[in-house]
Write a protein that holds these residues in place. Sequence first.
Motif, mmCIF file in Angstrom:
data_model
loop_
_atom_site.group_PDB
_atom_site.id
_atom_site.type_symbol
_atom_site.label_atom_id
_atom_site.label_comp_id
_atom_site.label_asym_id
_atom_site.label_seq_id
_atom_site.Cartn_x
_atom_site.Cartn_y
_atom_site.Cartn_z
ATOM 1 N N GLU A 1 8.895 3.548 4.963
ATOM 2 C CA GLU A 1 8.857 2.454 5.626
ATOM 3 C C GLU A 1 8.965 1.439 4.453
ATOM 4 O OE1 GLU A 1 5.348 -0.835 7.366
ATOM 5 O OE2 GLU A 1 4.955 1.265 7.448
ATOM 6 N N PHE A 2 10.054 0.405 4.333
ATOM 7 C CA PHE A 2 10.165 -0.436 3.389
ATOM 8 C C PHE A 2 9.007 -1.450 3.268
ATOM 9 C CE2 PHE A 2 11.837 -4.436 1.929
ATOM 10 C CZ PHE A 2 12.092 -4.290 0.520
ATOM 11 N N ARG A 3 8.558 -1.411 1.860
ATOM 12 C CA ARG A 3 7.486 -2.311 1.625
ATOM 13 C C ARG A 3 7.889 -3.108 0.418
ATOM 14 N NH1 ARG A 3 3.280 2.772 1.712
ATOM 15 N NH2 ARG A 3 3.834 3.729 3.672
ATOM 16 N N PRO A 4 8.120 -4.322 0.625
ATOM 17 C CA PRO A 4 8.509 -5.040 -0.749
ATOM 18 C C PRO A 4 7.380 -5.092 -1.720
ATOM 19 C CG PRO A 4 7.885 -6.487 1.392
ATOM 20 C CD PRO A 4 8.016 -5.252 1.750
ATOM 21 N N GLN A 5 6.072 -5.128 -1.234
ATOM 22 C CA GLN A 5 4.993 -4.926 -2.351
ATOM 23 C C GLN A 5 5.164 -3.893 -3.181
ATOM 24 O OE1 GLN A 5 4.431 -5.176 0.939
ATOM 25 N NE2 GLN A 5 3.100 -7.068 1.530
ATOM 26 N N GLN A 6 5.543 -2.725 -2.558
ATOM 27 C CA GLN A 6 5.541 -1.425 -3.300
ATOM 28 C C GLN A 6 6.539 -1.502 -4.238
ATOM 29 O OE1 GLN A 6 7.041 2.163 -1.037
ATOM 30 N NE2 GLN A 6 5.506 3.215 -1.913
ATOM 31 N N GLN A 7 7.725 -2.165 -3.803
ATOM 32 C CA GLN A 7 8.994 -2.094 -4.690
ATOM 33 C C GLN A 7 8.761 -3.073 -5.829
ATOM 34 O OE1 GLN A 7 12.275 -4.715 -3.218
ATOM 35 N NE2 GLN A 7 13.864 -3.094 -3.562
ATOM 36 N N GLU A 8 7.991 -4.107 -5.566
ATOM 37 C CA GLU A 8 7.914 -5.282 -6.639
ATOM 38 C C GLU A 8 6.871 -4.557 -7.672
ATOM 39 O OE1 GLU A 8 9.216 -7.897 -7.447
ATOM 40 O OE2 GLU A 8 10.562 -7.257 -5.869
ATOM 41 N N MET A 9 5.795 -3.707 -7.272
ATOM 42 C CA MET A 9 4.935 -2.972 -8.077
ATOM 43 C C MET A 9 5.654 -1.737 -8.834
ATOM 44 S SD MET A 9 1.660 -0.777 -7.145
ATOM 45 C CE MET A 9 0.780 0.849 -8.320
ATOM 46 N N ALA A 10 6.563 -1.117 -8.242
ATOM 47 C CA ALA A 10 7.448 -0.092 -8.948
ATOM 48 C C ALA A 10 8.140 -0.686 -9.939
ATOM 49 C CB ALA A 10 8.207 0.758 -8.091
ATOM 50 N N ALA A 11 8.798 -1.902 -9.757
ATOM 51 C CA ALA A 11 9.534 -2.458 -10.794
ATOM 52 C C ALA A 11 8.696 -3.249 -12.037
ATOM 53 C CB ALA A 11 10.377 -4.000 -10.092
ATOM 54 N N ALA A 12 7.392 -3.725 -11.699
ATOM 55 C CA ALA A 12 6.477 -3.934 -12.502
ATOM 56 C C ALA A 12 6.062 -2.864 -13.561
ATOM 57 C CB ALA A 12 5.427 -4.723 -12.025
ATOM 58 N N VAL A 13 5.811 -1.910 -13.066
ATOM 59 C CA VAL A 13 5.475 -0.569 -13.637
ATOM 60 C C VAL A 13 6.585 -0.200 -14.780
ATOM 61 C CG1 VAL A 13 4.745 1.711 -13.854
ATOM 62 C CG2 VAL A 13 3.678 0.248 -12.324
#
Length: 373
Positions: free
Chosen positions: A33-45
């Motif tokens: 399931e696409f989750r924009p919050q997950q994507q942004e967290m991964a990019a931040a890490v």
Amino acid sequence: MIALKNSLGSDFVERVRAFFSESGPLSKAKNFEFRPQQQEMAAAVANALEEERHLVIEAGTGVGKSLAYLTPAVLWAIEEHKKAIVSTHTINLQEQLLYKDIPILKKILPVEFEAALVKGRQNYICPRRLERALQQANELFTGPEQNELNRLAEWARTTRDGSLSDLSIEPDPKVWIQVCSEAHICTQKTCGQDSRCFYQQARKRLLGADVLVINHTLLFILLISPEAQEERESGFIFPNDFLILDEAHTVERVASRQVGIGISQYGLRSIIQRLYNARTRKGLFTVTRDAEGVRLAAELVDGAEKFFATVESKCDFKKGREFRVRDADLVPDTITSRLTALQARVSEVVKRADDEFLKAELQEYSRRIRDAR
């Protein structure tokens, strides 16, 4: 909370971001399931890893935090030849990482990597100590304990990894503590080339892994352990590692418990009775036939019991399991001089001993008595 930049831009960051996109590799996983919050967290890490800076993230339930930090961590570890150490507080999360999340990434990521669980050395049986314990069984163990020792010896001949998790029945702690791996006895120098040594073989596998999963307690034990630091060389809890703390809200409590100095009635009694147990008349002083050591150890156990009973009588536990001591002279110190005498006696026995393995065992207990003082 560390504020994040609105735009995180490098090639590495963008590759991680694409991985979590609606059409990225992760979208092929079951139940994706696409989750924009997950994507942004991964990019931040990914950005924090690239810039070699600290990052604190608070994310709600359902964001998919584990995959969000594991993905950039694995890629960064492989590309930069580093080791990712993921520390958790609970066994449940360790199992989720090892048996759910990491297998997903092994199927989807465009790189091959190895992950492993870090266990404390006392989880492993030591073949050298087991062999010695069998030779000295009459001096160290009671009849029922000898039966348990023989059961462990039989298991040791067939076990896959020599750790407690491979035992169907939990062993008697009094027997296991005499045969498990010990820091000053099982070292890289003495056992590193021994193919029978389960702990050193496990350590080699850990050194070859890209991702290590560990619990907070063991993490801080390793961080403050001088003997562990001596074995580190280029990595495995620094200097070429990077650390991710999951369930970080528990870190302060765990760290304060591990980094501080602690002594318990049970722990002190256990150390002394491994030298000599007056009830069973077994112990290392029995092996060495040292009558003076037997006397000192027997008297110290009784003295320690009285000391802790006095401490308990001075503490008010009606409001909980903890009592804050504000006076350094809460009770008279009746055991330090006895501990000093026992440590000196152990040192004397070490000087007379010809057996190097026995010396190492005695020196280990001497160090523990010193620490208790």
